[in-house]
Scaffold this active site. Structure first.
Site: not given
Length: 299
Positions: A220, A222
């Site tokens: 991802d 973050d």
């Protein structure tokens, strides 16, 4: 750095510390499970020992096979001690991370070469109790092993995904993900990825004279990237499953290379100039606890 004092590596084993989503090592042959007790408690799970790519491999799920340990609760000292006791001299560590830079997209992999430590509840050394050692962490990952893993991995990346050589791993305590302010702070420091486990392992591996390399698998962005949804467990798990397959292939290819080359590393005699306390001044109880690590120098 010379390697003249490095011991024979012909019978040494490769360790794999499986992270989130990687609780087993596919391809292991003639597997047996071993329970090990250490002076630092029990490891995260049973040790799995088998053959892979022409070398004996020691596999351990760092969070346990049922993901039972938070990043803070992982018994890092016991895990690394157990690896050392089984003659592991190289460790490859696949782990989930968040990306802090746009060019590192979800499902990319980073082979980092530096750390910044923001943990505060971890055991960062085997030493203490009357024995002091200072090992060099200027280059916390083994450059030789990391280069081998990167070379093995580049040809195995699926189309549209990239393996990045080098970068800084920000180690946070967890288990909660970052705040947006923290995420942007770490970006301003030039950090590449953020994770919760590898820094602690790398420090202890260096004291145990084990070469260490990380497969940091981006799941991802973050929470810094306002164009993307904030990181969720569901998103992480979905991308972990996609990452596990390619990570397994890279570990398998790397194992074959390690088995063929048995690469020497500066990490393999990291304690040579690091032991500060004279052997005769170390309490017997501490000396016994550290024997596995110090026997090449203290006998």
């Amino acid at each position: 750095m010379t390697f003249s004092s490095i011991p024979d590596l012909s019978q040494a084993r490769l360790g794999v510390l499986g992270g989130s989503g990687l609780y087993n090592m596919e391809g292991l042959e003639n597997v047996k499970e071993i329970k090990i007790k250490t002076p630092f408690g029990e490891p995260s799970d049973l040790i799995r020992l088998g053959n892979l790519g022409g070398i004996e491999v020691v596999f351990l799920a760092r969070h346990g096979r049922n993901h039972s340990f938070t990043p803070t609760e992982v018994p890092y000292q016991a895990n690394i001690w157990a690896m050392k006791s089984l003659n592991v001299r190289w460790i490859i560590s696949p782990s989930a991370v968040g990306s802090l830079q746009e060019q590192v997209r979800p499902l990319d992999i980073v082979i980092p070469d530096q750390f910044i430590d923001r943990t505060h509840q971890r055991p960062l050394t085997f030493f203490g109790g009357g024995a002091v050692a200072h090992v060099s962490m200027a280059d916390p990952f083994c450059n030789t092993l990391s280069r081998l893993v990167a070379e093995a991995g580049e040809s195995l990346m699926p189309e549209g995904r990239q393996l990045h050589r080098g970068g800084t791993y920000l180690a946070m305590e967890g288990p909660a993900f970052s705040t947006r302010a923290e995420s942007n702070l770490y970006r301003s420091w030039g950090c590449t990825v953020i994770g919760m486990t590898n820094h602690t392992e790398a420090r202890l591996a260096r004291e145990a004279e084990i070469a260490y390399s990380s497969l940091a698998m981006s799941t991802d962005y973050d929470c810094w990237n306002s164009e993307q949804a904030n990181v969720t467990v569901e998103q992480v798990i979905e991308n972990l499953k996609a990452n596990a397959k390619v990570a397994t292939a890279i570990v398998q290819a790397s194992a074959q290379k390690v088995g063929e080359l048995r690469p020497k590393s500066a990490a393999h005699n990291a304690l040579k100039d690091g032991l500060m306390t004279t052997k005769g001044k170390v309490p017997e109880k501490t000396k016994e606890k550290l024997y596995l690590l110090t026997k090449p120098y203290w006998g």
